[in-house]
Design an enzyme around this catalytic site. Structure first.
Site, PDB file in Angstrom:
ATOM      1  N   HIS A  63      34.532  40.996  30.161  1.00  0.00           N
ATOM      2  CA  HIS A  63      33.424  41.832  30.667  1.00  0.00           C
ATOM      3  C   HIS A  63      33.253  43.121  29.868  1.00  0.00           C
ATOM      4  O   HIS A  63      32.126  43.577  29.654  1.00  0.00           O
ATOM      5  CB  HIS A  63      33.665  42.187  32.137  1.00  0.00           C
ATOM      6  CG  HIS A  63      33.665  41.007  33.037  1.00  0.00           C
ATOM      7  ND1 HIS A  63      32.508  40.445  33.522  1.00  0.00           N
ATOM      8  CD2 HIS A  63      34.686  40.255  33.537  1.00  0.00           C
ATOM      9  CE1 HIS A  63      32.811  39.407  34.287  1.00  0.00           C
ATOM     10  NE2 HIS A  63      34.127  39.270  34.307  1.00  0.00           N
ATOM     11  N   GLU A 133      29.004  35.000  34.494  1.00  0.00           N
ATOM     12  CA  GLU A 133      29.905  34.740  35.630  1.00  0.00           C
ATOM     13  C   GLU A 133      29.157  35.131  36.903  1.00  0.00           C
ATOM     14  O   GLU A 133      29.166  36.273  37.326  1.00  0.00           O
ATOM     15  CB  GLU A 133      31.207  35.541  35.497  1.00  0.00           C
ATOM     16  CG  GLU A 133      32.230  35.141  36.561  1.00  0.00           C
ATOM     17  CD  GLU A 133      33.481  36.007  36.545  1.00  0.00           C
ATOM     18  OE1 GLU A 133      34.453  35.611  37.199  1.00  0.00           O
ATOM     19  OE2 GLU A 133      33.486  37.063  35.903  1.00  0.00           O
ATOM     20  N   ASN A 220      42.546  31.927  40.746  1.00  0.00           N
ATOM     21  CA  ASN A 220      41.950  33.151  41.271  1.00  0.00           C
ATOM     22  C   ASN A 220      40.516  32.899  41.727  1.00  0.00           C
ATOM     23  O   ASN A 220      39.709  32.310  41.011  1.00  0.00           O
ATOM     24  CB  ASN A 220      41.986  34.249  40.204  1.00  0.00           C
ATOM     25  CG  ASN A 220      43.407  34.718  39.934  1.00  0.00           C
ATOM     26  OD1 ASN A 220      43.957  35.544  40.656  1.00  0.00           O
ATOM     27  ND2 ASN A 220      44.016  34.162  38.898  1.00  0.00           N
ATOM     28  N   ARG A 228      47.607  18.976  51.676  1.00  0.00           N
ATOM     29  CA  ARG A 228      46.618  18.191  52.419  1.00  0.00           C
ATOM     30  C   ARG A 228      45.187  18.505  51.984  1.00  0.00           C
ATOM     31  O   ARG A 228      44.286  17.743  52.295  1.00  0.00           O
ATOM     32  CB  ARG A 228      46.773  18.434  53.932  1.00  0.00           C
ATOM     33  CG  ARG A 228      48.057  17.855  54.501  1.00  0.00           C
ATOM     34  CD  ARG A 228      48.021  17.777  56.020  1.00  0.00           C
ATOM     35  NE  ARG A 228      49.285  17.259  56.520  1.00  0.00           N
ATOM     36  CZ  ARG A 228      50.312  18.011  56.897  1.00  0.00           C
ATOM     37  NH1 ARG A 228      50.198  19.339  56.833  1.00  0.00           N
ATOM     38  NH2 ARG A 228      51.425  17.477  57.332  1.00  0.00           N
ATOM     39  N   ASP A 274      39.469  38.231  30.893  1.00  0.00           N
ATOM     40  CA  ASP A 274      38.728  38.748  32.050  1.00  0.00           C
ATOM     41  C   ASP A 274      38.798  40.278  32.051  1.00  0.00           C
ATOM     42  O   ASP A 274      38.847  40.917  33.109  1.00  0.00           O
ATOM     43  CB  ASP A 274      39.280  38.171  33.358  1.00  0.00           C
ATOM     44  CG  ASP A 274      38.332  38.372  34.550  1.00  0.00           C
ATOM     45  OD1 ASP A 274      37.133  38.649  34.326  1.00  0.00           O
ATOM     46  OD2 ASP A 274      38.789  38.265  35.703  1.00  0.00           O
TER      47      ASP A 274
END
Length: 383
Positions: A63, A133, A220, A228, A274
């Site tokens: 970013h 994003e 994340n 399950r 990131d």
């Protein structure tokens, strides 16, 4: 044609690390010529002094850096980012937008568009395109993204900007019938990534069949792996066509997972940063998408404690994986070079030290500190 030779280094190839040879490249063609056994008398030589000679790194999710952010929509800010990350060995990158107002996203796309061509020749990392994003995400997994700006997935908007959008993150459960995903898969080569998503395992597996081929910062802001309900994490690990991003800063995910992900995903494991505008800056308060974030050490958080991006450098991500696994050096470098280049369909040109590819090369010491960054045959950074 005069060639330049890098001697005295450990040359990192996709399948091995080679010593006792030289890497030849041409400043005239900007291309790698290949690995040679000997160097002609009088040729231009760069001595790697025993360090690694590796491909330029490729960051497909970043970013900001050095106080700048892609969503500021400032061409000079994007240029500053590019120059800064070149010092970390990055030669190609995707400036990354986030869930801000649609008008701000358009401004950011235009800003990146305006300097993309120039980036091929400036003294910084080259812009391949943009990673969008959001804003097509699930509010329940928004993380540090602003909920009021979230929109329903819109293929038309993405395709209208397909000249600059290389990758898009969306939540598949927010895309009824996967209409957007299917459209993008049919009409573009855009990397469609599932992220900021609360999809169930079956929904995520279905999305992978319909055109999702990547997962944004694995573990994340996505439904977790449980026995399950394997969630998006389980689907990303189980789908052979899905590559996965890992923020290897030792904070976003436990370092013990690096080896596990590598074993399951192989060449589909991609290291990203990131990174936010706080990257390369001192501890303190910054902002991300209009929200205040607080940097302390390697941790970036919102006021409520929500993790908000990182300040990771991509060369340090390589070092962290090497430190916490027994993986071969060449495999770890691939995670930050050839693997991301493959994900964004650029592996024919960048990502490895193979003849005919761009002469994007770094020299790094045993701690992966970058000594020199070469882009298209030209030194753009030297420590």
């Amino acid at each position: 044609m005069a060639l330049t030779y890098i001697i005295g280094g450990k040359i990192v190839l996709p399948d091995a690390v080679v010593e006792g040879k030289a890497l030849a490249f041409s400043k005239e063609t900007d291309k790698i010529e290949g690995i040679v056994d000997s160097v002609p008398t009088g040729a231009e030589v760069i001595d790697a002094c025993g360090n690694y000679v590796a491909p330029g790194l490729v960051d497909i999710h970043i970013h900001g850096y050095l106080g700048e952010d892609t969503c500021d929509a400032k061409p000079e800010g994007i240029k500053k980012m590019a120059y800064g990350i070149a010092q970390n060995g990055v030669t190609s990158f995707l400036p990354t937008t986030m869930t801000v107002a649609k008008s701000e996203i358009i401004d950011a796309l235009n800003a990146v568009r305006s300097v993309k061509e120039e980036s091929k020749t400036w003294d910084g990392a080259e812009i391949i395109g943009v990673h969008a994003e959001g804003p097509f995400i699930n509010p329940s997994k928004k993380g540090a993204q602003a909920e009021e700006n979230i929109l329903v997935p819109d293929a038309d908007f993405i395709l209208e900007n397909a000249d600059i959008i290389t990758s898009v993150t969306l939540a598949p459960e927010m895309d009824p019938g996967h209409k957007c995903i299917k459209c993008l898969a049919a009409k573009s080569k855009i990397l469609v990534s599932m992220g900021h998503t609360d999809a169930k395992f079956d929904e995520a597996m279905s999305a992978a069949r319909d055109g999702v081929n990547h997962a944004t910062h694995l573990f994340n802001a996505m439904s977790a792996l449980a026995h399950r309900n394997p969630g998006v994490v389980g689907a990303a690990l189980a789908s052979e066509n899905v590559s996965v991003e890992v923020i290897a800063d030792t904070f976003h995910i436990n370092p013990g997972l690096y080896s596990i992900v590598a074993k399951v995903k192989g060449d589909k494991m991609v290291l990203i940063t990131d990174c936010t505008r706080a990257g390369g800056m001192p501890d303190g308060e910054y902002d991300l998408g209009g929200q205040p974030i607080f940097l302390k050490g390697i941790e970036c958080r919102l006021a409520d404690g929500t993790i908000a991006g990182s300040v990771l450098k991509l060369n340090n991500a390589v070092k962290n994986v090497l430190d916490h696994t027994a993986l071969p050096v060449n495999e770890v470098f691939k995670m930050a070079s050839l693997n991301p280049a493959t994900a964004i369909h650029c592996a024919d040109r960048i990502g490895s030290l193979e003849a005919g590819k761009d002469a994007d090369i770094i020299i790094a010491d045993e701690n992966i500190n970058v000594v020199r960054t070469i882009k298209k045959g030209r030194t753009i950074y030297e420590a």
